[in-house]
Each structure stands twice: as C-alpha cells, then as structure tokens.
Design an enzyme around this catalytic site. Structure first.
Site, PDB file in Angstrom:
ATOM      1  N   SER A 201      -4.587 -10.493  -8.801  1.00  0.00           N
ATOM      2  CA  SER A 201      -3.686 -11.488  -8.214  1.00  0.00           C
ATOM      3  C   SER A 201      -4.361 -12.374  -7.188  1.00  0.00           C
ATOM      4  O   SER A 201      -3.927 -13.493  -6.960  1.00  0.00           O
ATOM      5  CB  SER A 201      -2.473 -10.793  -7.597  1.00  0.00           C
ATOM      6  OG  SER A 201      -2.866  -9.832  -6.654  1.00  0.00           O
TER       7      SER A 201
ATOM      8  N   HIS B  24       0.693 -10.248 -13.450  1.00  0.00           N
ATOM      9  CA  HIS B  24       0.441 -11.695 -13.521  1.00  0.00           C
ATOM     10  C   HIS B  24       0.106 -12.154 -14.939  1.00  0.00           C
ATOM     11  O   HIS B  24      -0.158 -13.328 -15.153  1.00  0.00           O
ATOM     12  CB  HIS B  24      -0.705 -12.075 -12.578  1.00  0.00           C
ATOM     13  CG  HIS B  24      -0.347 -11.855 -11.144  1.00  0.00           C
ATOM     14  ND1 HIS B  24       0.325 -12.781 -10.394  1.00  0.00           N
ATOM     15  CD2 HIS B  24      -0.498 -10.765 -10.346  1.00  0.00           C
ATOM     16  CE1 HIS B  24       0.555 -12.307  -9.187  1.00  0.00           C
ATOM     17  NE2 HIS B  24       0.059 -11.072  -9.136  1.00  0.00           N
TER      18      HIS B  24
ATOM     19  N   LYS C  81       7.731 -11.938 -11.979  1.00  0.00           N
ATOM     20  CA  LYS C  81       6.792 -13.059 -11.864  1.00  0.00           C
ATOM     21  C   LYS C  81       7.098 -14.086 -12.960  1.00  0.00           C
ATOM     22  O   LYS C  81       8.073 -14.801 -12.839  1.00  0.00           O
ATOM     23  CB  LYS C  81       5.381 -12.523 -11.820  1.00  0.00           C
ATOM     24  CG  LYS C  81       5.192 -11.845 -10.451  1.00  0.00           C
ATOM     25  CD  LYS C  81       3.918 -11.160 -10.162  1.00  0.00           C
ATOM     26  CE  LYS C  81       3.991 -10.644  -8.717  1.00  0.00           C
ATOM     27  NZ  LYS C  81       3.181  -9.462  -8.490  1.00  0.00           N
TER      28      LYS C  81
HETATM   29  C1  LIG Z   1       3.504  -8.243  -7.719  1.00  0.00           C
HETATM   30  C2  LIG Z   1       2.713  -7.121  -8.211  1.00  0.00           C
HETATM   31  C3  LIG Z   1       3.274  -5.851  -8.336  1.00  0.00           C
HETATM   32  C4  LIG Z   1       4.642  -5.515  -7.830  1.00  0.00           C
HETATM   33  O1  LIG Z   1       5.645  -5.941  -8.685  1.00  0.00           O
HETATM   34  P1  LIG Z   1       7.114  -6.125  -8.095  1.00  0.00           P
HETATM   35  O2  LIG Z   1       7.984  -6.190  -9.292  1.00  0.00           O
HETATM   36  O3  LIG Z   1       7.096  -7.383  -7.310  1.00  0.00           O
HETATM   37  O4  LIG Z   1       7.380  -4.925  -7.240  1.00  0.00           O
HETATM   38  C5  LIG Z   1       2.502  -4.868  -8.904  1.00  0.00           C
HETATM   39  N1  LIG Z   1       1.247  -5.097  -9.290  1.00  0.00           N
HETATM   40  C6  LIG Z   1       0.670  -6.307  -9.176  1.00  0.00           C
HETATM   41  C7  LIG Z   1      -0.732  -6.512  -9.641  1.00  0.00           C
HETATM   42  C8  LIG Z   1       1.379  -7.353  -8.614  1.00  0.00           C
HETATM   43  O5  LIG Z   1       0.803  -8.540  -8.464  1.00  0.00           O
END
Ligand SMILES: *Cc1c(COP(=O)(O)O)cnc(C)c1O
Length: 414
Positions: A212, A240, A270
């Site tokens: 990310s 992502h 996301k």
């Molecule tokens: C955003 C993210 C999460 C968490 O997901 P949520 O649904 O927002 O709790 C987990 N792993 C990665 C790599 C992320 O970027």
C-alpha cells in the site's frame, strides 16, 4: 405488602458504609492516566508524528471538502473505481436496508447472517476462482482471524518485511514463530525456509498482493512455487489489488499464479467502495474459518447495506473492464510525466524523506487544490516519509495534467 413498602421508600444510600467520603466532582482530575496520554502525545508531536482527524465530506469525482473548505481533488483515496459514490451501489445499499434493516442484530452464527451474505460470498468466490469465500467484518478482522486459525505455537510464518500492520496483529495472536524476509526477496525467503522449515509443523508465507505504501506487486509465482516445494501455504492480502489488477480479480491473477495462492484475503472497503473483509479459499478452509476464526465468530454481522453495496460493486467490477483498467493507466500517465518509474498498480509513492518536508509538500498541494496525504512513520520506515498518490477511474484526464503541473511548480518529482 412488605415489598410494596420497600419499593416506595426514599432512595437513600442503602449501604452507607460502602459510600466513602463525598467526592468533589468539580475539581479537575490529575491522574497518571491522563499524564501518560499527555506526555506520549507531546513526545509524538515533537517528532511530527501526532495525527489528527479532519472532517472530510466525499462527493463524486474524487472531490473532497476538508473541514468544510473548498473542494479538493483527492489523490489519496482507496476508492479506486469511484464505487463508493456510484448511484447503483448506493441504491443497492438502500434496498438492502429497506429489506433487512440498518443493523444485522447479532453475530453471523447467531442470527446476523442475513440472506445477502450468501450471494456476496458466492460472488467473491466466482471472481477469485475459488470454491468458497468467508466474509469478515473488515480486512483487519479477517487477518487477525485467519492466521491464528491456521497456525499456532509450534508453527512458522514467513512474512515480507513490509506486510500490513493487521497481518502483524494476526501473526502475534497466532503465537507462531515469525521470520521476516527482505521486501519481495524470494531468495531470502528460500534461505529462511531452508534454515527453519524443518523445525516447525505447519507454515504460512504471507505477503501483500500490492504494497500500500510502495505500489509494487508481490512476486507470487516464484513465492507460490517456493511454498509448494516446502509444504507451505501462500497467503496474499489483496486489499489494494481486488478491482485494480488482474482484470479486477486481484494480484494472483495479475501474476498468473491463481493455483499457487490457496489463501486469497482482501477487503471490500477499497476498490469495492463498501466495507468488510474476506478470505477466498477451498471449501474445507472456509468451513474451518466459519467454525474457528474468533474474529468471524465473536463479532456482529455487517450491516445489510454494506453487504448489498459490495455485491453490486463486485458485479460492476466483473462487467466494466474499462473502469477496472483506468486507475493503473492514470498512475502510469502521471509517473511518466513526473519521470518516476512505471507503476504496476494505481499507487505511486514519492519519497520525500523527513516528516516535516513531507507535511509541507502535502500542505502546498492542498493550497493548489489537491488532497495528497503525507505518510509518516510508523506507517512507513523512518526517513522515508512520502507523498502517496493513488488514482481512481473517476479522475478526469485533465485532473492528472493539473496535478503534474502543480507538482512541477513545487519542484516535486524526479
Ligand atoms: C486497508 C488494508 C487492510 C485493512 O482492511 P480494512 O477492511 O480497511 O480493515 C488490510 N491489509 C491491507 C494491505 C490494507 O491496505
């Protein structure tokens, strides 16, 4: 009769001996708790690592109003396809609410498993090409549930050094031995396996599909083959990558490694534009999650609106390949204009270095009409504070042009 008298009696202290001296509620409380919190905050403030929340109102086309100010074009969202404000997705959320209510009322294994869940899990499994899928409350909850369900005290986890914080939380809860390999370094992972694999029972290799903060993709084919040779199970966190790479199906498909990644985890918050997390895997693995994963069992089911919205958004991802391809294309256009390396994902980092300079660059871009967050430690390693640009299908071509112009004026870029 005696009971009636008691109920109607005056409400004086029933046990005066337990009440102690009268308290003065108007005096400010000085205690060790607030002293701790205050001094910790001051310490973080001095390092420019204090964080604050700002009111952010989202409209369509990636425009945000921060603290009620003039709209900024956001290059910092994870809403890669603009689905959080898509009319059909919003309509699906409303329909689900009308039909099943605002909340789910209980955990899924009790009475919170409203009928939309089944369709959502089938849709995820179809997109991922797996037998089944389990939906969790969020991606964070998925990672803290999946990992301890599969490995324990006598087992081994190999993790990329840059995996997401919630994977760290899941690994710690599992109490397995954890070894980190250098970022995307398959040879280092192989060395660690050669050294440690034989001393442990089960073994997971865990990576982010797309990182990310850096935007690069994990080498899933090579890691998958390595895992196979060592009787280890490869898990990718596709937070992502779902909806953005591999025709929207995620990093395993982008790497042509579908059969090599038996544990495909991700989020619905996301590119899907809604909320929730998932694991896509074989039927026995998913059934085990539903039976044993603590963060699946001991938490309330998602609101029907989130589940309904996710189903509709995933259908759009399957159907609209032009929308899915656009974020990576815009990221590549931006990187090219800025003289940065060609990105494989919709994320383009611009490493600045110090916290202060990263914050200053972010503030200068805001004055030019763009919302780009400065990411600082501990989210990124010390000394690598950065601007992280992320691109969405709903950005217009001219938004990119204007952003490049603003960056050039500020002397940002290569
Ligand atoms: C955003 C993210 C999460 C968490 O997901 P949520 O649904 O927002 O709790 C987990 N792993 C990665 C790599 C992320 O970027």
């Amino acid at each position: 009769m005696g009971r009636e008298v008691k109920e109607k009696g005056p409400l004086t202290a029933p046990f005066p001996a337990l009440m102690g001296p009268a308290m003065d509620n108007t005096r400010p409380i000085e205690n060790s708790l607030d002293a701790f919190a205050g001094s910790k905050l001051a310490e973080l403030e001095a390092k420019n690592q204090r964080r604050t929340l700002v009111d952010t109102a989202r409209t369509s086309h990636m425009a945000l109003s921060v603290n009620g100010g003039a709209p900024l074009i956001s290059f910092t969202d994870n809403d890669y396809l603009g689905l959080s404000t898509h009319p059909d997705v919003i309509e699906a959320a409303k329909t689900a609410t009308d039909k099943y209510g605002a909340g789910s009322g209980a955990s899924r294994l009790v009475t919170g498993n409203h009928p939309l869940y089944r369709k959502l899990e089938q849709t995820i499994a179809r997109i991922k090409g797996t037998e089944d899928a389990a939906v969790f409350g969020s991606g964070y909850l998925a990672n803290v549930g999946i990992i301890p369900t599969l490995v324990g005290k006598h087992d081994l986890i190999l993790a990329d050094e840059l995996v997401h914080t919630c994977i760290h939380a899941g690994m710690a809860l599992s109490r397995a031995t954890v070894k980190f390999f250098r970022h995307n370094d398959v040879d280092h992972a192989a060395e660690l396996l050669a050294e440690h694999r034989a001393n442990h029972g089960r073994c997971i290799i865990v990576v982010d599909g797309i990182y990310s903060m850096d935007g690069d993709i994990a080498p899933l084919r090579a890691l998958g083959l390595l895992a196979r040779q060592n009787d280890a199970w490869l898990m990718n966190d596709d937070a992502h990558a779902l909806g953005t790479v591999g025709g929207g199906r995620g990093s395993a498909h982008a790497c042509r490694a579908e059969g090599l990644v038996p544990l495909q985890m991700g989020t619905l918050s996301k590119a899907v534009g809604s909320y929730g997390g998932y694991l896509a895997a074989s039927k026995p693995v998913i059934d085990l999650m539903r039976t044993r994963a603590r963060s699946f069992i001991y938490t309330t089911g998602l609101p029907p609106a989130a589940v309904g919205a996710s189903i509709k958004a995933l259908e759009i991802i399957e159907r609209e390949q032009d929308r899915v391809a656009r974020p990576v294309k815009l990221a590549q256009d931006f990187a090219k204009a800025m003289g940065l390396p060609k990105p494989e994902s919709p994320i383009v980092p611009l490493v600045i270095g110090s916290e202060v300079n990263a914050l200053k660059a972010s503030e200068a871009l805001a004055r030019a009409g763009f919302k780009v967050i400065a990411f600082r430690p501990p989210t990124v390693p010390e000394g690598t504070s950065r601007l992280r640009f992320s691109f969405s299908a709903t950005h217009r071509d001219e938004d990119i042009k204007n952003l490049v112009g603003a960056c050039e004026q500020l002397g940002l870029g290569a």
